[in-house]
Write a protein that holds these residues in place. Structure first.
Motif, PDB file in Angstrom:
ATOM      1  N   UNK A   4       1.389  -8.046   2.618  1.00  0.00           N
ATOM      2  CA  UNK A   4       1.746  -6.811   1.924  1.00  0.00           C
ATOM      3  C   UNK A   4       0.455  -6.037   1.716  1.00  0.00           C
ATOM      4  N   UNK A   5       0.353  -4.888   2.352  1.00  0.00           N
ATOM      5  CA  UNK A   5      -0.900  -4.125   2.347  1.00  0.00           C
ATOM      6  C   UNK A   5      -0.703  -2.817   1.606  1.00  0.00           C
ATOM      7  N   UNK A   6      -1.318  -2.719   0.416  1.00  0.00           N
ATOM      8  CA  UNK A   6      -1.226  -1.505  -0.382  1.00  0.00           C
ATOM      9  C   UNK A   6      -2.264  -0.487   0.051  1.00  0.00           C
ATOM     10  N   UNK A   7      -1.938   0.768  -0.151  1.00  0.00           N
ATOM     11  CA  UNK A   7      -2.885   1.856   0.087  1.00  0.00           C
ATOM     12  C   UNK A   7      -2.491   3.023  -0.801  1.00  0.00           C
ATOM     13  N   UNK A   8      -3.433   3.971  -0.938  1.00  0.00           N
ATOM     14  CA  UNK A   8      -3.131   5.190  -1.676  1.00  0.00           C
ATOM     15  C   UNK A   8      -3.721   5.273  -3.071  1.00  0.00           C
ATOM     16  N   UNK A   9      -4.370   4.206  -3.520  1.00  0.00           N
ATOM     17  CA  UNK A   9      -4.986   4.261  -4.829  1.00  0.00           C
ATOM     18  C   UNK A   9      -6.205   5.161  -4.829  1.00  0.00           C
ATOM     19  N   UNK A  10      -6.740   5.405  -6.032  1.00  0.00           N
ATOM     20  CA  UNK A  10      -7.937   6.229  -6.129  1.00  0.00           C
ATOM     21  C   UNK A  10      -8.134   6.750  -7.527  1.00  0.00           C
ATOM     22  N   UNK A  11      -8.985   7.755  -7.622  1.00  0.00           N
ATOM     23  CA  UNK A  11      -9.329   8.386  -8.898  1.00  0.00           C
ATOM     24  C   UNK A  11      -8.628   9.736  -8.979  1.00  0.00           C
ATOM     25  N   UNK A  12      -7.966   9.977 -10.098  1.00  0.00           N
ATOM     26  CA  UNK A  12      -7.250  11.235 -10.292  1.00  0.00           C
ATOM     27  C   UNK A  12      -7.366  11.651 -11.748  1.00  0.00           C
ATOM     28  N   UNK A  14      -6.003  13.164 -15.331  1.00  0.00           N
ATOM     29  CA  UNK A  14      -4.753  13.096 -16.087  1.00  0.00           C
ATOM     30  C   UNK A  14      -3.872  14.299 -15.739  1.00  0.00           C
ATOM     31  N   UNK A  15      -2.593  14.026 -15.576  1.00  0.00           N
ATOM     32  CA  UNK A  15      -1.655  15.067 -15.172  1.00  0.00           C
ATOM     33  C   UNK A  15      -1.446  15.174 -13.674  1.00  0.00           C
ATOM     34  N   UNK A  16      -2.309  14.504 -12.923  1.00  0.00           N
ATOM     35  CA  UNK A  16      -2.215  14.554 -11.468  1.00  0.00           C
ATOM     36  C   UNK A  16      -1.221  13.555 -10.907  1.00  0.00           C
ATOM     37  N   UNK A  17      -1.214  13.465  -9.576  1.00  0.00           N
ATOM     38  CA  UNK A  17      -0.260  12.607  -8.874  1.00  0.00           C
ATOM     39  C   UNK A  17      -0.965  11.759  -7.825  1.00  0.00           C
ATOM     40  N   UNK A  18      -0.362  10.621  -7.552  1.00  0.00           N
ATOM     41  CA  UNK A  18      -0.773   9.754  -6.449  1.00  0.00           C
ATOM     42  C   UNK A  18       0.476   9.145  -5.854  1.00  0.00           C
ATOM     43  N   UNK A  19       0.384   8.803  -4.566  1.00  0.00           N
ATOM     44  CA  UNK A  19       1.481   8.097  -3.910  1.00  0.00           C
ATOM     45  C   UNK A  19       0.933   6.813  -3.308  1.00  0.00           C
ATOM     46  N   UNK A  20       1.411   5.696  -3.806  1.00  0.00           N
ATOM     47  CA  UNK A  20       1.032   4.401  -3.262  1.00  0.00           C
ATOM     48  C   UNK A  20       2.005   4.008  -2.154  1.00  0.00           C
ATOM     49  N   UNK A  21       1.470   3.334  -1.150  1.00  0.00           N
ATOM     50  CA  UNK A  21       2.294   2.790  -0.070  1.00  0.00           C
ATOM     51  C   UNK A  21       2.013   1.305   0.056  1.00  0.00           C
ATOM     52  N   UNK A  79       7.303   0.318   1.322  1.00  0.00           N
ATOM     53  CA  UNK A  79       7.774   0.736   0.004  1.00  0.00           C
ATOM     54  C   UNK A  79       6.736   1.669  -0.590  1.00  0.00           C
ATOM     55  N   UNK A  80       7.204   2.635  -1.371  1.00  0.00           N
ATOM     56  CA  UNK A  80       6.334   3.665  -1.933  1.00  0.00           C
ATOM     57  C   UNK A  80       6.470   3.698  -3.456  1.00  0.00           C
ATOM     58  N   UNK A  81       5.431   4.184  -4.092  1.00  0.00           N
ATOM     59  CA  UNK A  81       5.488   4.474  -5.520  1.00  0.00           C
ATOM     60  C   UNK A  81       4.866   5.850  -5.718  1.00  0.00           C
ATOM     61  N   UNK A  82       5.718   6.833  -5.994  1.00  0.00           N
ATOM     62  CA  UNK A  82       5.245   8.180  -6.288  1.00  0.00           C
ATOM     63  C   UNK A  82       4.959   8.262  -7.784  1.00  0.00           C
ATOM     64  N   UNK A  83       3.729   8.570  -8.116  1.00  0.00           N
ATOM     65  CA  UNK A  83       3.311   8.599  -9.512  1.00  0.00           C
ATOM     66  C   UNK A  83       2.920  10.008  -9.879  1.00  0.00           C
ATOM     67  N   UNK A  84       3.662  10.608 -10.797  1.00  0.00           N
ATOM     68  CA  UNK A  84       3.400  11.968 -11.263  1.00  0.00           C
ATOM     69  C   UNK A  84       3.019  11.961 -12.727  1.00  0.00           C
ATOM     70  N   UNK A  85       2.423  13.042 -13.169  1.00  0.00           N
ATOM     71  CA  UNK A  85       2.029  13.208 -14.580  1.00  0.00           C
ATOM     72  C   UNK A  85       1.271  11.960 -15.057  1.00  0.00           C
ATOM     73  N   UNK A  86       0.292  11.561 -14.297  1.00  0.00           N
ATOM     74  CA  UNK A  86      -0.451  10.348 -14.613  1.00  0.00           C
ATOM     75  C   UNK A  86      -1.224  10.488 -15.919  1.00  0.00           C
TER      76      UNK A  86
END
Length: 124
Positions: A4-12, A14-21, A79-86
């Motif tokens: 299981x290989x995750x990607x999409x993390x990082x620095x954002x 507050x209030x921003x968005x990221x999408x993990x895969x 599988x994805x995780x859309x993260x909004x309003x972080x």
């Protein structure tokens, strides 16, 4: 061998968005409930969200409900995780996980396979 290989993390900010895969291999993806957990140093791994094989039935933690959305593409074994309003409190290592039993579980012991994790940092 299951991977299981995750990607999409990082620095954002507050209030921003990221999408993990999370790209899965070595298993019959369409048979597994897929989930996301997160962990900060010194604390237990915490359930975030999960999606059953049909892609319709989902569960999410109260702390992320309305902000995070889990989804899956069975054709791409992803599988994805859309993260909004972080928020800064969302800062953690996020882990992808797979469960062979029916349904979802909020307990990390209910999952069979884990990825290595991806760091998400939300600055205030």
């Amino acid at each position: 061998q299951v991977s299981l290989a995750e990607s999409g993390g990082g620095l954002v900010q507050a209030g921003g968005s990221l999408r993990l895969s999370c790209a899965a291999s070595g298993l019959t993806f369409g048979w597994y409930t897929m989930g996301w957990f997160r962990q900060v140093p010194g604390k237990e791994r915490e359930f975030v969200a999960a999606v059953e094989p049909n892609g319709v039935n989902t569960a999410s933690a109260v702390s992320v409900k309305g902000r995070f959305t889990i989804s899956r593409d069975n054709a791409k074994d992803t599988v994805y995780l859309q993260m909004n309003r972080l928020k800064p409190e969302d800062t953690a290592v996020y882990y992808c996980t797979a469960r062979s039993k029916a349904g979802t579980s909020w307990n990390s012991e209910g999952y069979d396979y884990w990825g290595q994790g991806t760091q998400v940092t939300v600055s205030s």
